[in-house]
Design a protein around this motif. Sequence first.
Motif, PDB file in Angstrom:
ATOM      1  N   LEU A  90       0.851  -1.182   0.000  1.00  0.00           N
ATOM      2  CA  LEU A  90       0.000   0.000   0.000  1.00  0.00           C
ATOM      3  C   LEU A  90       0.891   1.238   0.000  1.00  0.00           C
ATOM      4  CD1 LEU A  90      -2.971   0.983   0.190  1.00  0.00           C
ATOM      5  CD2 LEU A  90      -2.631   1.126   2.671  1.00  0.00           C
ATOM      6  N   PRO A  91       0.819   2.057  -1.044  1.00  0.00           N
ATOM      7  CA  PRO A  91       1.683   3.239  -1.096  1.00  0.00           C
ATOM      8  C   PRO A  91       1.221   4.294  -0.089  1.00  0.00           C
ATOM      9  CG  PRO A  91       0.142   3.290  -2.927  1.00  0.00           C
ATOM     10  CD  PRO A  91      -0.052   1.961  -2.245  1.00  0.00           C
ATOM     11  N   PRO A  92       2.160   5.100   0.428  1.00  0.00           N
ATOM     12  CA  PRO A  92       1.749   6.170   1.356  1.00  0.00           C
ATOM     13  C   PRO A  92       0.923   7.218   0.623  1.00  0.00           C
ATOM     14  CG  PRO A  92       4.054   6.425   0.736  1.00  0.00           C
ATOM     15  CD  PRO A  92       3.612   5.113   0.185  1.00  0.00           C
ATOM     16  N   ARG A  93      -0.056   7.778   1.341  1.00  0.00           N
ATOM     17  CA  ARG A  93      -0.887   8.797   0.722  1.00  0.00           C
ATOM     18  C   ARG A  93      -0.117  10.108   0.628  1.00  0.00           C
ATOM     19  NH1 ARG A  93      -4.499  12.946   1.503  1.00  0.00           N
ATOM     20  NH2 ARG A  93      -4.624  13.021   3.779  1.00  0.00           N
ATOM     21  N   GLU A  94      -0.207  10.730  -0.530  1.00  0.00           N
ATOM     22  CA  GLU A  94       0.429  12.042  -0.698  1.00  0.00           C
ATOM     23  C   GLU A  94      -0.405  13.112  -0.007  1.00  0.00           C
ATOM     24  OE1 GLU A  94       0.911  12.788  -4.826  1.00  0.00           O
ATOM     25  OE2 GLU A  94       2.518  11.316  -5.086  1.00  0.00           O
TER      26      GLU A  94
END
Length: 304
Positions: free
Chosen positions: A280-284
């Motif tokens: 899960l990519p970090p939220r910008e």
Amino acid sequence: MNSPHNPLDADTLRRLQEDVIDSYDEELELEVDDRILDGPAGLSDEARESRRVYFRELFRLQGELVKLQDWVVHTGERVVVLFEGRDAAGKGGAIKRITQRLNPRVCRVAALPAPNDREKTQWYFQRFVSHLPAAGEIVLFDRSWYNRAGVERVMGFCSDEDLEEFFRSVPEFEKMLVRSGIRVIKYWFSISDEEQSARFLARINDPLKQWKLSPMDLESRRRWEDYTRAKEVMLERTHIPEAPWWVVQAVDKKRARLNCMHHLLAQFDYHEVEHEPVYLPPRERHEDYIRNPVPADMFVPDIY
């Protein structure tokens, strides 16, 4: 629950009550993952254990179906599965359990209505061809081109010449599908006279199921023997090595679902497909972003 038009004896009432419990199970299956529930009050220890085994096997087989789905996508297989049988034989319930955990873009159901006026003038198989799978797809036909050998024959919707042409054509049609690389698997769900009667009575006496009964269904009940003769001829004339028929004993709906799922999986030499790990990519976050409030009158009321 008892209708003046369909008086029920004690045994039939018991079977209807069991059908209600089965309906509860159907809804629970949509919500429960790997948890085994104790079940409704009043069940015997044997019945509770039977439900535990059923749910355990159901979830295990559905997990294997997910692996099969991934393998079909990975290999580009094309799969057609036909579900036939009398009205109330349990075809829809089996299809629902098979598709329940699968990607509808990979495994889809084709349940065609009666042909319209234009389709009646086409080559008989034409309207089914557009639903056949592309690479990496599974198509489950909830009734199929075998309508001609069943309901159309019994109800007089086709001529004797049409029927004979169907029996000449369908083996060649299915051989052509197989030669093109499509796997064709055909299931006939078999129930007894008494079981169909009980299931029809359950639908008549359950307002949530009455929509399942059509005038055609009721007429099929009257013509049980005609459908039996039609089925016997159909199986005899269309059971071919390239696409054989498989009969599912379906008086016990739960056993029928599990047996069908197990058999379907056994038709493929599939294996688990390895996937790249998912992260899960970090939220910008941006300092200039301000979330706008949603107007209060747009929210669904909190009733529950």
